[in-house]
Motif scaffolding. Structure first.
Motif, PDB file in Angstrom:
ATOM      1  N   ILE A  66      -0.914  -0.379  -4.530  1.00 43.51           N
ATOM      2  CA  ILE A  66      -2.354  -0.579  -4.728  1.00 43.51           C
ATOM      3  C   ILE A  66      -3.097   0.189  -3.638  1.00 43.51           C
ATOM      4  CG2 ILE A  66      -4.212  -2.316  -4.767  1.00 43.51           C
ATOM      5  CD1 ILE A  66      -2.323  -2.502  -7.203  1.00 43.51           C
ATOM      6  N   ASP A  67      -4.259   0.692  -3.965  1.00 42.01           N
ATOM      7  CA  ASP A  67      -4.996   1.588  -3.071  1.00 42.01           C
ATOM      8  C   ASP A  67      -5.443   0.908  -1.766  1.00 42.01           C
ATOM      9  OD1 ASP A  67      -5.904   4.101  -2.436  1.00 42.01           O
ATOM     10  OD2 ASP A  67      -7.788   3.941  -3.573  1.00 42.01           O
ATOM     11  N   VAL A  68      -5.754   1.749  -0.788  1.00 48.44           N
ATOM     12  CA  VAL A  68      -6.253   1.281   0.507  1.00 48.44           C
ATOM     13  C   VAL A  68      -7.776   1.438   0.552  1.00 48.44           C
ATOM     14  CG1 VAL A  68      -4.122   1.862   1.727  1.00 48.44           C
ATOM     15  CG2 VAL A  68      -5.930   3.592   1.522  1.00 48.44           C
ATOM     16  N   ASP A  69      -8.394   0.824   1.566  1.00 48.72           N
ATOM     17  CA  ASP A  69      -9.818   1.045   1.840  1.00 48.72           C
ATOM     18  C   ASP A  69      -9.942   2.144   2.883  1.00 48.72           C
ATOM     19  OD1 ASP A  69     -11.221  -0.733   0.177  1.00 48.72           O
ATOM     20  OD2 ASP A  69     -10.756  -2.436   1.505  1.00 48.72           O
ATOM     21  N   ARG A  70     -10.984   2.950   2.772  1.00 48.68           N
ATOM     22  CA  ARG A  70     -11.158   4.044   3.729  1.00 48.68           C
ATOM     23  C   ARG A  70     -11.554   3.539   5.114  1.00 48.68           C
ATOM     24  NH1 ARG A  70     -14.330   9.164   1.053  1.00 48.68           N
ATOM     25  NH2 ARG A  70     -13.244   9.178  -0.950  1.00 48.68           N
ATOM     26  N   HIS A  71     -12.225   2.380   5.172  1.00 49.52           N
ATOM     27  CA  HIS A  71     -12.706   1.910   6.474  1.00 49.52           C
ATOM     28  C   HIS A  71     -11.679   1.070   7.233  1.00 49.52           C
ATOM     29  CE1 HIS A  71     -13.588  -1.512   3.880  1.00 49.52           C
ATOM     30  NE2 HIS A  71     -13.679  -2.249   4.959  1.00 49.52           N
ATOM     31  N   THR A  72     -10.530   0.732   6.583  1.00 49.46           N
ATOM     32  CA  THR A  72      -9.464   0.018   7.307  1.00 49.46           C
ATOM     33  C   THR A  72      -8.156   0.806   7.310  1.00 49.46           C
ATOM     34  OG1 THR A  72      -8.631  -1.167   5.355  1.00 49.46           O
ATOM     35  CG2 THR A  72     -10.398  -2.251   6.623  1.00 49.46           C
ATOM     36  N   LEU A  73      -7.988   1.719   6.384  1.00 54.62           N
ATOM     37  CA  LEU A  73      -6.728   2.447   6.130  1.00 54.62           C
ATOM     38  C   LEU A  73      -5.652   1.513   5.562  1.00 54.62           C
ATOM     39  CD1 LEU A  73      -6.404   4.583   9.452  1.00 54.62           C
ATOM     40  CD2 LEU A  73      -7.601   5.226   7.350  1.00 54.62           C
ATOM     41  N   GLY A  74      -6.019   0.268   5.260  1.00 56.06           N
ATOM     42  CA  GLY A  74      -5.062  -0.720   4.765  1.00 56.06           C
ATOM     43  C   GLY A  74      -5.405  -1.203   3.363  1.00 56.06           C
ATOM     44  N   LEU A  75      -4.506  -2.008   2.797  1.00 56.65           N
ATOM     45  CA  LEU A  75      -4.617  -2.515   1.432  1.00 56.65           C
ATOM     46  C   LEU A  75      -6.032  -3.036   1.122  1.00 56.65           C
ATOM     47  CD1 LEU A  75      -2.737  -2.973  -1.037  1.00 56.65           C
ATOM     48  CD2 LEU A  75      -2.373  -5.295  -0.188  1.00 56.65           C
ATOM     49  N   SER A  76      -6.555  -2.611  -0.023  1.00 57.54           N
ATOM     50  CA  SER A  76      -7.921  -2.958  -0.408  1.00 57.54           C
ATOM     51  C   SER A  76      -7.958  -4.228  -1.257  1.00 57.54           C
ATOM     52  CB  SER A  76      -8.520  -1.805  -1.218  1.00 57.54           C
ATOM     53  OG  SER A  76      -9.683  -2.244  -1.893  1.00 57.54           O
ATOM     54  N   GLN A  79       0.837  -1.204   0.000  1.00 59.24           N
ATOM     55  CA  GLN A  79       0.000   0.000   0.000  1.00 59.24           C
ATOM     56  C   GLN A  79       0.871   1.253   0.000  1.00 59.24           C
ATOM     57  OE1 GLN A  79      -1.620  -1.850   3.551  1.00 59.24           O
ATOM     58  NE2 GLN A  79      -1.355   0.045   4.692  1.00 59.24           N
ATOM     59  N   PRO A  80       0.416   2.344  -0.636  1.00 59.37           N
ATOM     60  CA  PRO A  80       1.193   3.579  -0.669  1.00 59.37           C
ATOM     61  C   PRO A  80       1.130   4.323   0.663  1.00 59.37           C
ATOM     62  CG  PRO A  80      -0.896   3.918  -1.761  1.00 59.37           C
ATOM     63  CD  PRO A  80      -0.842   2.468  -1.402  1.00 59.37           C
ATOM     64  N   LEU A  81       0.132   3.977   1.471  1.00 55.66           N
ATOM     65  CA  LEU A  81      -0.077   4.621   2.762  1.00 55.66           C
ATOM     66  C   LEU A  81       0.573   3.741   3.828  1.00 55.66           C
ATOM     67  CD1 LEU A  81      -1.851   7.185   3.476  1.00 55.66           C
ATOM     68  CD2 LEU A  81      -3.486   5.564   4.398  1.00 55.66           C
ATOM     69  N   THR A  82       1.858   3.971   4.089  1.00 55.30           N
ATOM     70  CA  THR A  82       2.576   3.191   5.095  1.00 55.30           C
ATOM     71  C   THR A  82       3.824   3.956   5.495  1.00 55.30           C
ATOM     72  OG1 THR A  82       3.540   1.012   5.633  1.00 55.30           O
ATOM     73  CG2 THR A  82       3.918   1.828   3.404  1.00 55.30           C
ATOM     74  N   PHE A  83       4.536   3.427   6.485  1.00 52.52           N
ATOM     75  CA  PHE A  83       5.838   3.970   6.853  1.00 52.52           C
ATOM     76  C   PHE A  83       6.855   3.421   5.847  1.00 52.52           C
ATOM     77  CE2 PHE A  83       9.735   3.422   9.597  1.00 52.52           C
ATOM     78  CZ  PHE A  83      10.063   4.771   9.644  1.00 52.52           C
ATOM     79  N   VAL A  84       7.883   4.199   5.567  1.00 55.39           N
ATOM     80  CA  VAL A  84       8.827   3.883   4.489  1.00 55.39           C
ATOM     81  C   VAL A  84       9.519   2.527   4.637  1.00 55.39           C
ATOM     82  CG1 VAL A  84      10.836   5.042   5.536  1.00 55.39           C
ATOM     83  CG2 VAL A  84      10.628   4.934   3.025  1.00 55.39           C
ATOM     84  N   ALA A  85       9.625   2.024   5.876  1.00 60.68           N
ATOM     85  CA  ALA A  85      10.306   0.743   6.115  1.00 60.68           C
ATOM     86  C   ALA A  85       9.695  -0.398   5.305  1.00 60.68           C
ATOM     87  CB  ALA A  85      10.267   0.396   7.603  1.00 60.68           C
ATOM     88  N   THR A  86       8.382  -0.368   5.123  1.00 63.16           N
ATOM     89  CA  THR A  86       7.691  -1.424   4.369  1.00 63.16           C
ATOM     90  C   THR A  86       8.291  -1.529   2.961  1.00 63.16           C
ATOM     91  OG1 THR A  86       5.699  -0.659   5.518  1.00 63.16           O
ATOM     92  CG2 THR A  86       5.387  -2.313   3.818  1.00 63.16           C
ATOM     93  N   CYS A  87       8.454  -0.389   2.308  1.00 67.18           N
ATOM     94  CA  CYS A  87       8.988  -0.374   0.938  1.00 67.18           C
ATOM     95  C   CYS A  87      10.496  -0.613   0.923  1.00 67.18           C
ATOM     96  CB  CYS A  87       8.688   0.965   0.274  1.00 67.18           C
ATOM     97  SG  CYS A  87       6.937   1.303   0.217  1.00 67.18           S
ATOM     98  N   ASN A  88      11.185  -0.073   1.910  1.00 67.90           N
ATOM     99  CA  ASN A  88      12.644  -0.271   1.956  1.00 67.90           C
ATOM    100  C   ASN A  88      12.983  -1.760   2.043  1.00 67.90           C
ATOM    101  OD1 ASN A  88      13.045   2.461   1.839  1.00 67.90           O
ATOM    102  ND2 ASN A  88      13.546   2.709   4.005  1.00 67.90           N
ATOM    103  N   ALA A  89      12.227  -2.505   2.834  1.00 70.43           N
ATOM    104  CA  ALA A  89      12.493  -3.940   2.973  1.00 70.43           C
ATOM    105  C   ALA A  89      12.355  -4.645   1.619  1.00 70.43           C
ATOM    106  CB  ALA A  89      11.548  -4.555   3.999  1.00 70.43           C
ATOM    107  N   ILE A  90      11.381  -4.205   0.818  1.00 69.91           N
ATOM    108  CA  ILE A  90      11.200  -4.766  -0.525  1.00 69.91           C
ATOM    109  C   ILE A  90      12.437  -4.458  -1.368  1.00 69.91           C
ATOM    110  CG2 ILE A  90       9.821  -4.603  -2.669  1.00 69.91           C
ATOM    111  CD1 ILE A  90       7.391  -3.878  -0.834  1.00 69.91           C
TER     112      ILE A  90
END
Ligand code: PLP
Length: 387
Positions: free
Chosen positions: A117-127, A96-107
């Protein structure tokens, strides 16, 4: 009284202070000092010691994971978790684009590239809906069943959702899409220790889950992380995090390129003491969340509450403002008054190192980026020992 003034007064009253109120500060009111002193007295402060084993066992028992392997921080845990499911050079990992940078750095540490990929508004997490839609349009499964991106035929190895601010993602939905497309699922549960989805702990649904014990997380070891997995992966995780040294009384034999990612015993001592108090911390945080909700009820600030079927640890409380100017006004007034508040992270696809990564449409992430503000969420120092 204007609602922002009410909020400032509520926070001062909650923390019983006229001083600066940070967003999230750790509290040490239990056995922290005793356990740390114990490691110093024993001289086992570093890579060998009983507290590491105990912290791993206690964490596995708490979360219901078969195995837990401690690491030097949460980013290292994520890096190894991705290695464990085979993420390597040239692969893609969906996140998800809405995260702390560490998630992407590990990748990126794996030589792989994120797909946003976009998030859901009701979870703030990957949709799961956005994920399924993107895969249907942009991916296919090859003769071996492997998921690949149509545009360049590169392998899409795994999906890496993050439980934002402690609120669980739509786990069932994501597991279904991952199963259909043969993607490994690694959960970034750095923020959600203690949160449950249909009664089960976050970080235990995917193939691998990871935690963080950085100074700002719900419990801290100073710096630290954990890999949650099964027995088999656990053995491999231990090997990869301890320079791949073969067990031997005196000889140094290392059988592959690996990492020095183990958690020092000194830090694990702190972790054992913190974990003893986790349930009390969660109770305090959930009470604070309910009070914030009551304080903002009926106002134009929408307090974010846990998704249905979930019990969140409410690690960082959040409000959703009606628009950008209202957001900026809230940030300005509260910070001027010594109450620390913060906007949500800038979207990962805007950062220079990830701006060329493939991405789906991101309407919800953009909507949230302009509206979400985090509120002070520390555990009360004068309360933590009493709960
Ligand atoms: C804190 C955090 C991590 C890990 O951070 P470390 O500081 O390396 O422990 C990873 N992902 C997210 C979403 C986090 O919030």
């Amino acid at each position: 009284m204007p609602v922002v003034e009410q909020l400032v007064e509520f926070v001062r009253d909650h923390y019983r202070t006229t001083d600066f109120v940070p967003l999230h500060a750790p509290v040490f009111r239990g056995n922290e000092k005793a356990y740390v002193v114990e490691t110093i007295d024993s001289t086992f402060v570093s890579s060998v010691g009983a507290f590491v084993d105990r912290f791993e066992k206690d964490m596995a028992a708490y979360t219901g994971s078969s195995r837990a392997v401690a690491t030097v921080n949460g980013t290292a845990a994520l890096h190894v978790a991705l290695r464990l499911v085979g993420v390597g050079q040239g692969d893609y990992v969906i996140t998800q684009p809405l995260t702390f940078v560490a998630t992407c750095n590990a990748i990126a540490y794996c030589g792989a590239e994120p797909i946003f990929i976009d998030v859901d508004r009701h979870t703030l997490g990957l949709s799961p809906t956005a994920l399924e839609a993107w895969l249907s349009e942009h991916a296919y499964r090859d003769d071996a069943g492997q998921c690949r991106r149509r545009e360049d035929n590169r392998v899409i190895r795994a999906c890496l959702p993050m439980h934002t601010f402690g609120h669980p993602v739509d786990v069932d939905g994501l597991l279904r899409v991952c199963h259909d497309w043969k993607l490994f699922m690694v959960e970034d549960a750095a923020e959600s220790l203690g949160s449950t989805y249909r009664g089960q702990h976050t970080g235990t649904f995917g193939d691998i889950g990871t935690l963080s014990f950085n100074g700002n997380k719900i419990i801290t070891t100073g710096g630290g992380g954990m890999i949650l997995c099964d027995e088999e992966a656990g053995k491999r995780a231990k090997h990869l995090t301890t320079t791949a040294k073969r067990p031997h009384t005196y000889e140094y034999v290392h059988d592959e390129l690996a990492y020095n990612y183990r958690l020092p015993n000194l830090n694990a001592a702190l972790g054992c003491a913190q974990l003893e108090q986790l349930d009390a911390y969660i109770a305090d945080k959930r009470q604070l969340a309910a009070s914030y909700a009551a304080c903002l009820d009926g106002s134009e600030y929408n307090f974010f509450t846990e998704p249905e079927g979930c019990r969140s640890n409410y690690w960082l409380n959040a409000v959703i403002c009606s628009d950008l100017s209202q957001r900026d006004q809230l940030l300005q007034i509260t910070n001027e008054r010594g109450i620390m508040t913060r906007p949500i992270w800038q979207l990962m696809n805007r950062l220079p190192m990830y701006s060329n990564a493939p991405s789906g449409e991101l309407p919800n992430a953009l909507w949230l980026e302009a509206r979400v503000v985090n509120l002070p969420s520390s555990i009360r120092a004068h309360h933590a020992g009493e709960a």
